[in-house]
Design a protein around this motif. Structure first.
Motif, PDB file in Angstrom:
ATOM      1  N   PHE A  54      28.959 -10.015  29.921  1.00 26.90           N
ATOM      2  CA  PHE A  54      27.943 -10.096  30.966  1.00 26.90           C
ATOM      3  C   PHE A  54      28.557 -10.522  32.295  1.00 26.90           C
ATOM      4  N   ILE A  58      28.338  -8.226  35.650  1.00 27.15           N
ATOM      5  CA  ILE A  58      27.539  -8.665  36.803  1.00 27.15           C
ATOM      6  C   ILE A  58      28.423  -8.918  38.023  1.00 27.15           C
ATOM      7  N   MET A  77      21.166 -16.309  33.305  1.00 25.17           N
ATOM      8  CA  MET A  77      20.849 -15.235  32.365  1.00 25.17           C
ATOM      9  C   MET A  77      20.589 -15.788  30.962  1.00 25.17           C
ATOM     10  N   TYR A 213      17.720  -9.846  32.439  1.00 23.05           N
ATOM     11  CA  TYR A 213      18.847  -9.153  33.061  1.00 23.05           C
ATOM     12  C   TYR A 213      18.490  -8.661  34.459  1.00 23.05           C
TER      13      TYR A 213
END
Length: 227
Positions: A54, A58, A77, A213
């Motif tokens: 993640f 990101i 998150m 998300y």
């Protein structure tokens, strides 16, 4: 006296003490702390893989200056995702259905991105309010419109998360109420309604993950414009 469907979104209290604070601290208790062992167990390995993937995804579109937000975005998150999914369990409360909580998360983080843009690149940050080549008569109108759109961003972040979770919970409650009501009169229809409720639950799990998300993704896009 009939109970309102929206009573499930009221913040629960026990002896006059709101339980929202306990719900907000619960996600951090559930995650195991990394150990100093050479080989971790499956849960820690899965958690580390999720965090790494993640964070990499990101931060890919962000410049080097935005990488300082890696810990904040990843923690946000995990925090929102855990609250959303735990709220689907029976006899639980979803804090993210409260608009006040979502705005309390959205407004300070959005304001931080704006202040970072004004500090690091004030010309480019203020240039977003007036596109290049705008005719002179339209300059005041466009500045007002862009300013309004800028201040609507945190409201859109909070309302989007609240509305999606609230709508899903209401739909699940209405479907389950219909299944209980039809159980004595039409068991076949009640069974079909229960199957529909199961599918709605799966959909709501997906919505809980997607909305967490999307919240962090939009925040990273706002940060991308200001670094």
């Amino acid at each position: 006296m009939s109970v309102s469907l929206f009573d499930q979104f009221m913040s629960p209290t026990y002896l006059g003490i709101p339980l929202l604070a306990i719900a907000l601290t619960l996600p951090w208790v559930l995650y195991p702390s990394p150990s100093a062992r050479w080989l971790n167990n499956r849960l820690l390995t899965l958690q580390s893989w999720f965090v790494n993937r993640f964070t990499q995804q990101i931060l890919t579109p962000l410049s080097v200056g935005g990488h300082k937000w890696a810990l904040i975005l990843t923690s946000l998150m995990a925090f929102i995702l855990t609250l959303n999914i735990l709220g689907l369990l029976p006899y639980t409360f979803t804090p993210t259905t409260q608009l006040s909580l979502n705005l309390g998360l959205a407004v300070p983080l959005w304001l931080a991105t704006v202040l970072i843009g004004l500090r690091n690149q004030p010309t480019a940050a203020l240039g977003h309010l007036l596109p290049e080549g705008t005719p002179t008569p339209l300059i005041p109108i466009l500045i007002i419109i862009e300013t309004i759109s800028l201040f609507i961003r945190p409201l859109a972040l909070g309302v989007r998360l609240t509305a999606n979770l609230t709508a899903g919970h209401l739909l699940m409650q209405l479907t389950s109420t219909a299944a209980f009501a039809l159980l004595s009169t039409s068991p076949m229809v009640a069974a079909l309604t229960t199957a529909l409720l199961f599918l709605l639950t799966l959909l709501e799990v997906a919505v809980a993950m997607i909305q967490a998300y999307v919240f962090v993704l939009l925040l990273s896009l706002y940060l991308q414009e200001n670094v």
